[in-house]
Design a protein around this motif. Structure first.
Motif, PDB file in Angstrom:
ATOM      1  N   LYS A  61       0.826  -1.219   0.000  1.00 55.37           N
ATOM      2  CA  LYS A  61       0.000   0.000   0.000  1.00 55.37           C
ATOM      3  C   LYS A  61       0.858   1.266   0.000  1.00 55.37           C
ATOM      4  O   LYS A  61       0.641   2.171  -0.796  1.00 55.37           O
ATOM      5  CB  LYS A  61      -0.936   0.025   1.226  1.00 55.37           C
ATOM      6  CG  LYS A  61      -1.981  -1.071   1.220  1.00 55.37           C
ATOM      7  CD  LYS A  61      -2.867  -1.002   2.456  1.00 55.37           C
ATOM      8  CE  LYS A  61      -2.110  -1.244   3.748  1.00 55.37           C
ATOM      9  NZ  LYS A  61      -1.461  -2.559   3.844  1.00 55.37           N
ATOM     10  N   SER A  62       1.827   1.308   0.903  1.00 48.95           N
ATOM     11  CA  SER A  62       2.652   2.523   1.009  1.00 48.95           C
ATOM     12  C   SER A  62       3.456   2.744  -0.262  1.00 48.95           C
ATOM     13  O   SER A  62       3.536   3.867  -0.774  1.00 48.95           O
ATOM     14  CB  SER A  62       3.595   2.417   2.215  1.00 48.95           C
ATOM     15  OG  SER A  62       2.852   2.222   3.392  1.00 48.95           O
ATOM     16  N   THR A  63       4.028   1.658  -0.773  1.00 48.97           N
ATOM     17  CA  THR A  63       4.816   1.751  -2.003  1.00 48.97           C
ATOM     18  C   THR A  63       3.921   2.193  -3.160  1.00 48.97           C
ATOM     19  O   THR A  63       4.295   3.042  -3.972  1.00 48.97           O
ATOM     20  CB  THR A  63       5.450   0.373  -2.333  1.00 48.97           C
ATOM     21  OG1 THR A  63       6.048  -0.151  -1.144  1.00 48.97           O
ATOM     22  CG2 THR A  63       6.499   0.498  -3.415  1.00 48.97           C
ATOM     23  N   GLY A  97       7.151   3.454   8.973  1.00 50.32           N
ATOM     24  CA  GLY A  97       7.385   2.845   7.665  1.00 50.32           C
ATOM     25  C   GLY A  97       7.158   3.839   6.548  1.00 50.32           C
ATOM     26  O   GLY A  97       7.933   3.912   5.603  1.00 50.32           O
ATOM     27  N   ASP A  98       6.087   4.626   6.686  1.00 55.28           N
ATOM     28  CA  ASP A  98       5.715   5.506   5.592  1.00 55.28           C
ATOM     29  C   ASP A  98       6.651   6.696   5.450  1.00 55.28           C
ATOM     30  O   ASP A  98       6.752   7.273   4.376  1.00 55.28           O
ATOM     31  CB  ASP A  98       4.274   5.985   5.785  1.00 55.28           C
ATOM     32  CG  ASP A  98       3.316   4.832   5.541  1.00 55.28           C
ATOM     33  OD1 ASP A  98       3.783   3.813   4.983  1.00 55.28           O
ATOM     34  OD2 ASP A  98       2.140   4.940   5.893  1.00 55.28           O
ATOM     35  N   LYS A  99       7.339   7.042   6.522  1.00 56.54           N
ATOM     36  CA  LYS A  99       8.307   8.140   6.418  1.00 56.54           C
ATOM     37  C   LYS A  99       9.386   7.789   5.412  1.00 56.54           C
ATOM     38  O   LYS A  99       9.838   8.638   4.664  1.00 56.54           O
ATOM     39  CB  LYS A  99       8.938   8.427   7.782  1.00 56.54           C
ATOM     40  CG  LYS A  99       8.231   9.545   8.502  1.00 56.54           C
ATOM     41  CD  LYS A  99       9.032  10.036   9.685  1.00 56.54           C
ATOM     42  CE  LYS A  99       8.271  11.107  10.423  1.00 56.54           C
ATOM     43  NZ  LYS A  99       8.535  11.065  11.853  1.00 56.54           N
ATOM     44  N   ILE A 146      -7.508   7.440   0.502  1.00 53.69           N
ATOM     45  CA  ILE A 146      -7.672   7.038   1.895  1.00 53.69           C
ATOM     46  C   ILE A 146      -7.234   5.592   2.036  1.00 53.69           C
ATOM     47  O   ILE A 146      -7.838   4.684   1.472  1.00 53.69           O
ATOM     48  CB  ILE A 146      -9.131   7.204   2.365  1.00 53.69           C
ATOM     49  CG1 ILE A 146      -9.611   8.619   2.069  1.00 53.69           C
ATOM     50  CG2 ILE A 146      -9.245   6.892   3.845  1.00 53.69           C
ATOM     51  CD1 ILE A 146     -11.055   8.861   2.409  1.00 53.69           C
ATOM     52  N   GLU A 147      -6.160   5.403   2.768  1.00 52.90           N
ATOM     53  CA  GLU A 147      -5.581   4.075   2.910  1.00 52.90           C
ATOM     54  C   GLU A 147      -6.102   3.388   4.165  1.00 52.90           C
ATOM     55  O   GLU A 147      -6.263   4.020   5.205  1.00 52.90           O
ATOM     56  CB  GLU A 147      -4.049   4.218   3.035  1.00 52.90           C
ATOM     57  CG  GLU A 147      -3.338   2.890   3.161  1.00 52.90           C
ATOM     58  CD  GLU A 147      -2.015   2.988   3.925  1.00 52.90           C
ATOM     59  OE1 GLU A 147      -1.293   3.980   3.774  1.00 52.90           O
ATOM     60  OE2 GLU A 147      -1.732   2.055   4.694  1.00 52.90           O
ATOM     61  N   THR A 148      -6.382   2.107   4.057  1.00 54.56           N
ATOM     62  CA  THR A 148      -6.641   1.362   5.278  1.00 54.56           C
ATOM     63  C   THR A 148      -6.082  -0.038   5.151  1.00 54.56           C
ATOM     64  O   THR A 148      -6.024  -0.620   4.071  1.00 54.56           O
ATOM     65  CB  THR A 148      -8.142   1.307   5.630  1.00 54.56           C
ATOM     66  OG1 THR A 148      -8.262   0.806   6.961  1.00 54.56           O
ATOM     67  CG2 THR A 148      -8.934   0.421   4.689  1.00 54.56           C
TER      68      THR A 148
HETATM   69 MG   LIG Z   1       2.192   0.795   4.764  1.00 54.56          MG
END
Ligand SMILES: [Mg+2]
Ligand SMILES: Nc1nc2c(ncn2[C@@H]2O[C@H](COP(=O)(O)OP(=O)(O)OP(=O)(O)O)[C@@H](O)[C@H]2O)c(=O)[nH]1
Length: 327
Positions: A61-63, A97-99, A146-148
């Motif tokens: 998701k983050s990637t 992680g997202d940083k 919007i991520e979940t």
């Molecule tokens: Mg993530």
């Protein structure tokens, strides 16, 4: 307040962040300010495409948000990223992680990233996210992602506040496919099978075909044109398939706009959230108002002792809630 509203309307990201901090606050005076701010901004009538993105931990998701977000900003679009994460313990990890994973996007002047607040209560997170979306729209963002993480009720919640709901999946064997909950599949407007690169590519392509087959078996929905919901391969890491996925999302959103489904979905969502607010407000009074809690306890004891019938006691409580006026 007028100053803050004007700056948000001008697209100022720092003011947007301040506005979101205000809607996240549990303090009564902040709450009143947030409500006034939202009311003032609602008049601007700006609308972003709201996209929900869900997927299990580690699916990418983050990637994906980083690559997809960079692709959108390269097209001249402004992108806001919000997260719904019901468990505060997990959100700590996500932020860390997202940083690193959204490093490029977080430095992009046309992007705005806001991690999930450390709030355990799902209802609170839902309201805050809904209001943060409204602030991002007022600040002229074109796309709000919007991520979940794919656990429990958070997917339903995100689907109920977005125009498009995307499921991000990993390449899998045929058996694993059975494990995807039917209800989640039914909410999806698009399934993106990530990691379609390198050694994983053949498995990813088979998984796309499997999901496409599974989606065809679902009941046809009025809000879909022919061929939707769709399954597509992407590689967030190698930035493959992202433009194609975006084109399909735009096509779907445009079709829904033309056929009235876009507006009617938003209207239904607005009504739903209004009713939710009322219900939660009533529940909050039951829990927080000392006089009401006291009466609840007394009546409960009377019912337990057989002095009052449960239905009669409930009627008395409901009458009390109605007569007590707003909080
Ligand atoms: Mg993530
Ligand atoms: N090969 C490949 N690996 C990927 C791809 N996208 C993500 N990954 C890897 O998968 C791992 C997890 O990626 P994340 O983006 O952190 O996944 P996430 O869904 O945000 O995970 P959580 O935040 O823990 O829920 C990382 O090691 C990524 O490098 C891809 O398209 N291809």
């Amino acid at each position: 307040m007028t100053d803050l509203a004007d700056k948000i309307l001008a697209g100022d990201r720092r003011s947007l962040a301040r506005g979101i901090t205000m809607v996240e606050s549990a303090r009564a005076d902040h709450r009143a300010q947030a409500t006034a701010l939202l009311d003032r901004l609602a008049g601007a009538g700006r609308q972003a495409l709201r996209i929900g993105l869900s997927g299990t931990p580690g699916v990418g998701k983050s990637t994906f948000i980083e690559s997809f977000g960079m692709m959108l900003t390269a097209q001249g679009l402004r992108v806001a990223v919000l997260a719904v994460d019901p468990s505060s313990a997990r959100s700590g990890g996500s932020i860390l992680g997202d940083k690193t994973r959204m490093e490029r996007l977080s430095r992009d002047p046309n992007a705005f990233i806001r991690p999930s607040p450390s709030q355990a209560h799902l209802g609170g997170v839902a309201r805050r996210t809904r209001e943060a979306v409204a602030l991002c729209e007022a600040a002229s963002f074109d796309v709000v992602l919007i991520e979940t993480v794919g656990v429990g009720q958070s997917e339903t919640l995100v689907a109920e506040m977005t125009d498009l709901f995307i499921l991000l999946m990993a390449p899998a064997g045929g058996d694993e496919l059975q494990g995807v909950k039917r209800g989640i599949m039914e909410m999806a407007d698009m399934i993106l099978v990530n990691k379609a690169d390198g050694d994983l590519k053949p498995a990813a392509m088979r998984t796309v075909a499997d999901y496409a087959g599974a989606l065809r078996l679902l009941r046809k929905r009025a809000q879909d044109p022919e061929g939707f919901p769709k399954a597509l391969p992407v590689s967030a890491l190698e930035e493959q398939g992202l433009i194609k996925a975006w084109d399909e999302m735009k096509m779907l959103a445009d079709w829904r706009r033309e056929h009235g489904h876009f507006t009617s979905r938003r209207a239904a969502q607005a009504r739903h959230w209004f009713e939710t607010e009322v219900r939660e407000g009533l529940l909050a009074r039951l829990h927080n108002d000392p006089a009401i809690r006291g009466r609840m306890g007394d009546l409960g004891a009377a019912v337990a002792a057989g002095e009052v019938a449960p239905a009669a006691a409930a009627t008395e409580m409901l009458r009390l809630l109605g007569a007590a006026g707003p909080e």
